[in-house]
Scaffold this active site. Structure first.
Site, mmCIF file in Angstrom:
data_model
loop_
_atom_site.group_PDB
_atom_site.id
_atom_site.type_symbol
_atom_site.label_atom_id
_atom_site.label_comp_id
_atom_site.label_asym_id
_atom_site.label_seq_id
_atom_site.Cartn_x
_atom_site.Cartn_y
_atom_site.Cartn_z
ATOM 1 N N LYS A 218 40.314 38.946 35.722
ATOM 2 C CA LYS A 218 39.350 38.757 34.642
ATOM 3 C C LYS A 218 38.443 37.546 34.848
ATOM 4 C CE LYS A 218 40.225 42.020 31.490
ATOM 5 N NZ LYS A 218 39.196 42.867 30.856
ATOM 6 N N SER B 80 46.538 43.944 39.313
ATOM 7 C CA SER B 80 45.470 43.296 38.562
ATOM 8 C C SER B 80 45.858 42.014 37.846
ATOM 9 C CB SER B 80 44.903 44.294 37.537
ATOM 10 O OG SER B 80 45.903 44.704 36.624
#
Length: 508
Positions: free
Chosen positions: A51, A305
């Site tokens: 992110k 992720s």
């Protein structure tokens, strides 16, 4: 649209704060699935998640006036940390609105990175609504977690790295999907360079907003979203990611909680790193793809992720891993209530099969219903073999391996049927983990209804799992349904669950 994303990816200055993460061969996973599997290690970013790329790329493109005023974001974790770190790096004020249910470890992480934390609401949607209100009042710039061209381009830099790190095109790339920013960025880049590479998105089965949107041909809003994979627990995919996915994503796969837990273990065994549930989605999807299609010898990549997992969730993950790997089966079996019957039952299973769990309480003089877990190294075929063996010996048996109520609650509650309880309704809830959640449940409930069963377990997430039995006369069922709607907590009616009938339902 993909062309514009690629243009922005090529000029994205994300390495001011982000790192180029390694693309590592996973030898143990590769051997197990008979394909060459590579892991793109976004869990190694400074905030332990991809992110940071999108957040910084969006913020670095703000004008001087926007930077002076500051930014605001709504997030329960990874995006919040990305915005906070990026803002601190740029010398910009950042306000992060987080749900009140956010675990302290994530709140403290955002504060350490320089973000001003505001706690509001019980969910991301409530926090996001409040953040947009503050943005308008204080003239702050709202940094969207996925529905923004610069955010998507920032995530797309992952694909650019993979192009440089791997010689030749992958056959398949697996990407987790929440709001869709990550898969939009990766797919937009890959499809313009390696057009034959299949891009497969992976979602949790109880939060499959992209899967349902692509089926419907339009964005839809899920009525209820599961929160185990909290990093991808989104009710509606973003507008821009959806448009890109319609042309650049080849397929969607959904996976269960147990399959996600098994994938977390797979990643750990190859890397000694613990991925968060959303971080392991791609690996879980890859395993399911291989199983469903029987493919071998392919070159495949999975995006790991993130790794922002609360330590106290590991117990729950470990419990569910064996089921996700199909190394444990759960049965409800009725045996004779006589001396030696347990021994006979174990002898039938055989010395080579380990009993992992055995729960029982005396309930009747002639028979006993037991909750039993059995190690099944042979996976599904061995489970079916056990079922057939039990049935051949005339044991009444129910397969509970995929029964969510049994795995979350029943295995901890086996204690005999209650007597004399009438008009009992059974529901499974997700309570927000905050003070007052239980009190709110009780305040809204009519005093005419009696709670006859209650079981709660905390799994280290923003919501606690609760199983509740309530005595409600038939003529008040409609009023009870109205109460459930007003309560606003996600729920499942478990009245017809076979585990309830076998272990908990009151006797007449």
């Amino acid at each position: 649209m993909p062309e514009e994303i690629l243009r922005r990816v090529l000029i994205a200055p994300v390495y001011d704060v982000a790192q180029q993460t390694p693309l590592e061969l996973a030898p143990l996973i590769s051997k197990r699935v008979h394909n060459k599997v590579w892991l793109k290690r976004e869990d190694l970013q400074p905030v332990f998640s991809f992110k940071i790329r999108g957040a910084y790329n969006c913020m670095v493109n703000l004008n001087a006036e926007q930077r002076q005023a500051g930014v605001i974001a709504a997030s329960a974790g990874n995006h919040a940390q990305g915005v906070a770190l990026s803002a601190t790096k740029m010398g910009v004020k950042s306000v992060i609105v987080m749900p009140r249910t956010t675990p302290p470890i994530k709140v403290n992480a955002v504060k350490r990175l320089g973000g001003q934390v505001v706690l509001e609401g019980d969910s991301y949607d409530e926090a996001s609504k409040f953040a947009k209100k503050l943005a308008a009042e204080q003239k702050l710039t709202f940094i969207h977690p996925y529905d923004d061209l610069d955010v998507i381009a920032g995530q797309g830099t992952i694909a650019l790295e993979m192009l440089r790190q791997h010689s030749g095109a992958f056959d398949v790339i697996f990407v987790c999907v929440g709001g869709g920013g990550l898969i939009a960025g990766i797919a937009a880049v890959i499809k313009q360079v390696w057009p034959k590479t299949r891009i497969i998105g992976v979602e949790s089965a109880d939060a499959a907003c992209m899967t349902e949107a692509l089926k419907a041909g339009e964005r839809i809003i899920l009525p209820q979203v599961g929160i185990f994979a909290d990093g991808t627990a989104v009710a509606q995919v973003g507008k821009i990611p959806f448009r890109i996915a319609q042309t650049c994503v080849d397929e969607m796969i959904t996976v269960t909680t147990d399959e996600i837990c098994a994938a977390i273990k797979d990643v750990f065994e190859d890397t000694r790193a613990i991925a968060e549930p959303s971080g392991a989605l791609a690996v879980a999807g890859m395993k399911k793809f291989v199983e469903q299609n029987g493919v071998s010898g392919l070159d495949m990549a999975c995006i790991v992720s993130g790794a922002n997992v609360n330590f106290d969730r590991l117990r729950h993950i470990a419990e569910r891993t064996e089921l996700g790997e199909k190394r444990e089966a759960i049965f409800a079996v009725t045996i004779a209530e006589t001396p030696g019957s347990f021994k006979q039952f174990c002898e039938l299973l055989g010395a080579r099969r380990a009993i992992t769990e055995f729960n029982y309480r005396y309930a009747a003089s002639d028979h006993a219903t037991v909750f039993v877990g059995v190690r099944t190294e042979g996976g599904h075929p061995e489970k079916e073999a056990i079922l057939n063996e039990l049935k051949a010996k005339n044991y009444p048996v129910q397969d509970m391996t995929d029964n969510e109520m049994a795995k979350l609650h029943l295995r901890y509650m086996v204690g005999g049927h209650a007597n004399g309880i009438q008009n009992e309704l059974l529901y499974r809830f997700e309570f927000p983990e905050r003070p007052g959640a239980l009190l709110n449940f009780l305040i809204l409930m009519s005093e005419e209804w009696n709670i006859s069963l209650f079981h709660y377990r905390n799994h280290g997430s923003a919501y606690g799992r609760v199983l509740v039995g309530v005595q409600v006369p038939p003529e008040q069922h409609h009023a009870f349904e109205v109460y459930l709607t007003q309560l606003g907590y996600p729920f499942v009616n478990e009245q017809d669950n076979p585990g309830y009938e076998l272990f908990l339902k009151p006797t007449r």
